[in-house]
Design a protein around this motif. Structure first.
Motif, PDB file in Angstrom:
ATOM      1  N   PHE A  10     102.798  -3.891  11.261  1.00 28.49           N
ATOM      2  CA  PHE A  10     101.769  -3.252  10.449  1.00 28.49           C
ATOM      3  C   PHE A  10     102.356  -2.675   9.166  1.00 28.49           C
ATOM      4  N   SER A  11     101.685  -2.912   8.068  1.00 24.23           N
ATOM      5  CA  SER A  11     102.045  -2.284   6.798  1.00 24.23           C
ATOM      6  C   SER A  11     101.457  -0.876   6.759  1.00 24.23           C
ATOM      7  N   GLN A  14      97.775  -1.105   6.548  1.00 22.37           N
ATOM      8  CA  GLN A  14      97.115  -1.490   7.798  1.00 22.37           C
ATOM      9  C   GLN A  14      97.038  -0.309   8.762  1.00 22.37           C
ATOM     10  N   GLU A  17      94.242   1.920   7.498  1.00 26.44           N
ATOM     11  CA  GLU A  17      92.940   1.308   7.760  1.00 26.44           C
ATOM     12  C   GLU A  17      92.559   1.441   9.235  1.00 26.44           C
ATOM     13  N   THR A  18      93.534   1.240  10.113  1.00 31.98           N
ATOM     14  CA  THR A  18      93.274   1.369  11.555  1.00 31.98           C
ATOM     15  C   THR A  18      92.837   2.778  11.889  1.00 31.98           C
ATOM     16  N   GLN A  49     101.729   7.914   5.313  1.00 29.47           N
ATOM     17  CA  GLN A  49     100.742   6.823   5.310  1.00 29.47           C
ATOM     18  C   GLN A  49      99.305   7.359   5.324  1.00 29.47           C
TER      19      GLN A  49
END
Length: 223
Positions: A10-11, A14, A17-18, A49
């Motif tokens: 996962f970036s 990502q 977003e999750t 993040q």
């Protein structure tokens, strides 16, 4: 020897977003079960993040999921979020004999970010252990009975703390999740029991009877 898990693919985008999808759903998310790849990956270190408000909201949600399960700890990967974050809390009433044998004392709510632990001394203890991501099963795991934990609090402050007894077990269990490890990786597999069998036969303060009857650690005390 335990196999080293691969880092999450996962970036940062990502991961965010999750988290945003989970927070926006308005419901308690399900706990990811064994077999899902996220439980076998090294979670990403938290490095901003999420916005601070998102991190706070996620921690509150994780605490609600942990209470609802119910459990005494929950790691972000158990919600499908490969991020080094876990929540811990143990306020359950336990009979005095069990508490004394297992070294179980109340653990106030604690959120830990980017944690790592080291054993303190050479003592260990072996007890039955379960996991919200392996529903319906328990097994005996031998772990250091005292650990030193380095972590960051949700406000970004580095912290250090020592834990012993059952608190040390919770700390190790949840931190292991962030490294792609499950308790069964360290368990005595001959002890593996369903919750029903554990409740009917082996829910004693120590593991001596289970060890004798199931054929593991027959001469080894629980601590």
């Amino acid at each position: 020897m335990l196999q080293l898990a691969k880092p999450t693919p996962f970036s940062p985008a990502q991961i965010r977003e999750t988290v945003q999808e989970i927070l926006a759903s308005g419901v308690l998310p399900p706990i990811v079960q064994a077999g899902h790849p996220v439980l076998r990956q090294q979670a990403a270190e938290y490095s901003g993040q999420l916005r601070s408000s998102e991190l706070e909201e996620l921690i509150l949600l994780m605490r609600r999921v942990m209470h609802d399960a119910p459990g005494v700890g929950l790691a972000a990967p158990q919600l499908g979020i490969p991020l080094q974050l876990a929540v811990l809390e143990d306020r359950y009433d336990v009979d005095p004999e069990t508490a004394a044998v297992r070294g179980r004392a109340p653990l106030e709510f604690l959120a830990i970010v980017n944690p790592s632990y080291q054993a303190v001394g050479h003592g260990s203890a072996a007890f039955y252990e379960g996991c919200l991501s392996l529903q319906g099963l328990q097994a005996v795991v031998s772990r250091p009975d005292r650990v030193h934990l380095d972590f960051t609090d949700p406000g970004g402050m580095p912290r250090q703390q020592e834990f012993s007894g059952w608190q040390a077990r919770i700390v190790q269990h949840e931190t292991d999740h962030l490294r792609g490890m499950l308790y069964i990786d360290k368990a005595e597999l001959r002890s593996l029991s369903t919750n029903a069998e554990y409740g009917a036969r082996w829910c004693h303060p120590d593991i001596r009877l289970a060890g004798q009857e199931l054929g593991f650690l027959p001469d080894t005390p629980s601590a």
